[in-house]
Structure formats: C-alpha cells, structure tokens
Design a protein around this motif. Structure first.
Motif, PDB file in Angstrom:
ATOM      1  N   ALA A  43       0.831  -1.206   0.000  1.00 28.33           N
ATOM      2  CA  ALA A  43       0.000   0.000   0.000  1.00 28.33           C
ATOM      3  C   ALA A  43       0.863   1.253   0.000  1.00 28.33           C
ATOM      4  O   ALA A  43       0.551   2.233  -0.693  1.00 28.33           O
ATOM      5  N   ASP A  44       1.958   1.231   0.732  1.00 26.84           N
ATOM      6  CA  ASP A  44       2.864   2.376   0.782  1.00 26.84           C
ATOM      7  C   ASP A  44       3.454   2.654  -0.594  1.00 26.84           C
ATOM      8  O   ASP A  44       3.518   3.808  -1.034  1.00 26.84           O
ATOM      9  N   ARG A  45       3.874   1.635  -1.282  1.00 28.57           N
ATOM     10  CA  ARG A  45       4.422   1.817  -2.633  1.00 28.57           C
ATOM     11  C   ARG A  45       3.365   2.375  -3.571  1.00 28.57           C
ATOM     12  O   ARG A  45       3.649   3.225  -4.413  1.00 28.57           O
ATOM     13  N   PHE A  46       2.147   1.900  -3.456  1.00 32.79           N
ATOM     14  CA  PHE A  46       1.068   2.359  -4.327  1.00 32.79           C
ATOM     15  C   PHE A  46       0.745   3.828  -4.063  1.00 32.79           C
ATOM     16  O   PHE A  46       0.576   4.615  -5.000  1.00 32.79           O
ATOM     17  N   VAL A  47       0.680   4.204  -2.807  1.00 35.08           N
ATOM     18  CA  VAL A  47       0.348   5.594  -2.455  1.00 35.08           C
ATOM     19  C   VAL A  47       1.439   6.545  -2.940  1.00 35.08           C
ATOM     20  O   VAL A  47       1.143   7.599  -3.515  1.00 35.08           O
ATOM     21  N   ILE A  48       2.687   6.194  -2.746  1.00 34.73           N
ATOM     22  CA  ILE A  48       3.780   7.065  -3.178  1.00 34.73           C
ATOM     23  C   ILE A  48       3.751   7.249  -4.690  1.00 34.73           C
ATOM     24  O   ILE A  48       3.886   8.364  -5.195  1.00 34.73           O
ATOM     25  N   SER A  49       3.557   6.170  -5.428  1.00 33.05           N
ATOM     26  CA  SER A  49       3.529   6.298  -6.884  1.00 33.05           C
ATOM     27  C   SER A  49       2.304   7.072  -7.356  1.00 33.05           C
ATOM     28  O   SER A  49       2.345   7.725  -8.401  1.00 33.05           O
ATOM     29  N   THR A  50       1.222   7.054  -6.607  1.00 40.10           N
ATOM     30  CA  THR A  50       0.008   7.782  -6.984  1.00 40.10           C
ATOM     31  C   THR A  50       0.169   9.282  -6.763  1.00 40.10           C
ATOM     32  O   THR A  50      -0.263  10.074  -7.609  1.00 40.10           O
ATOM     33  N   VAL A  51       0.782   9.700  -5.687  1.00 42.75           N
ATOM     34  CA  VAL A  51       0.896  11.133  -5.377  1.00 42.75           C
ATOM     35  C   VAL A  51       2.200  11.749  -5.864  1.00 42.75           C
ATOM     36  O   VAL A  51       2.415  12.950  -5.690  1.00 42.75           O
TER      37      VAL A  51
END
Length: 68
Positions: A43-51
């Motif tokens: 989830a952390d990787r996904f959030v960073i790549s999204t923002v």
C-alpha cells in the motif's frame, strides 16, 4: 545383591503430533502480523507512486530532481 529399580521414562511425543493450542495461536498471530506488514508495504508503494506526479508538479521538480 541385585537391585530391581526401574525408572519410568517421560512420555514420548510422536513426530507429526498436532501442536498445542497456544503454539497454534502464536503461529497464526505471527502469520497475520507478517501478512499485515506485507500489505502495508504494498500500500505504501502504491500511495507514493500515486501522489508522486502532483508533488512533482507543485514543487516544480524535474524527473531527476524527484529521484533524489
């Protein structure tokens, strides 16, 4: 004189015998915590790549600037 003293051996636990309840609970707890840590990591990787793109635009950073 001959001594007829015999000592009882402790009961043997068979290999493959089911684990005790507390041991099974600990194993499930450890498995649950490891799955939770893995989920948070993804989830952390996904959030960073999204923002990442909005942050880059707001701070006016180049692609190489956002890499550092």
């Amino acid at each position: 004189m001959e001594s007829n003293v015999t000592a009882e051996a402790p009961p043997l636990q068979l290999q493959g015998a089911p684990a005790t309840t507390s041991s099974a609970v600990v194993r499930w707890y450890v498995l649950l915590m490891m799955c939770l840590a893995y989920t948070l990591s993804i989830a952390d990787r996904f959030v960073i790549s999204t923002v990442l793109e909005p942050i880059r635009l707001e701070l006016q950073l180049s692609d190489s600037g956002i890499g550092f």
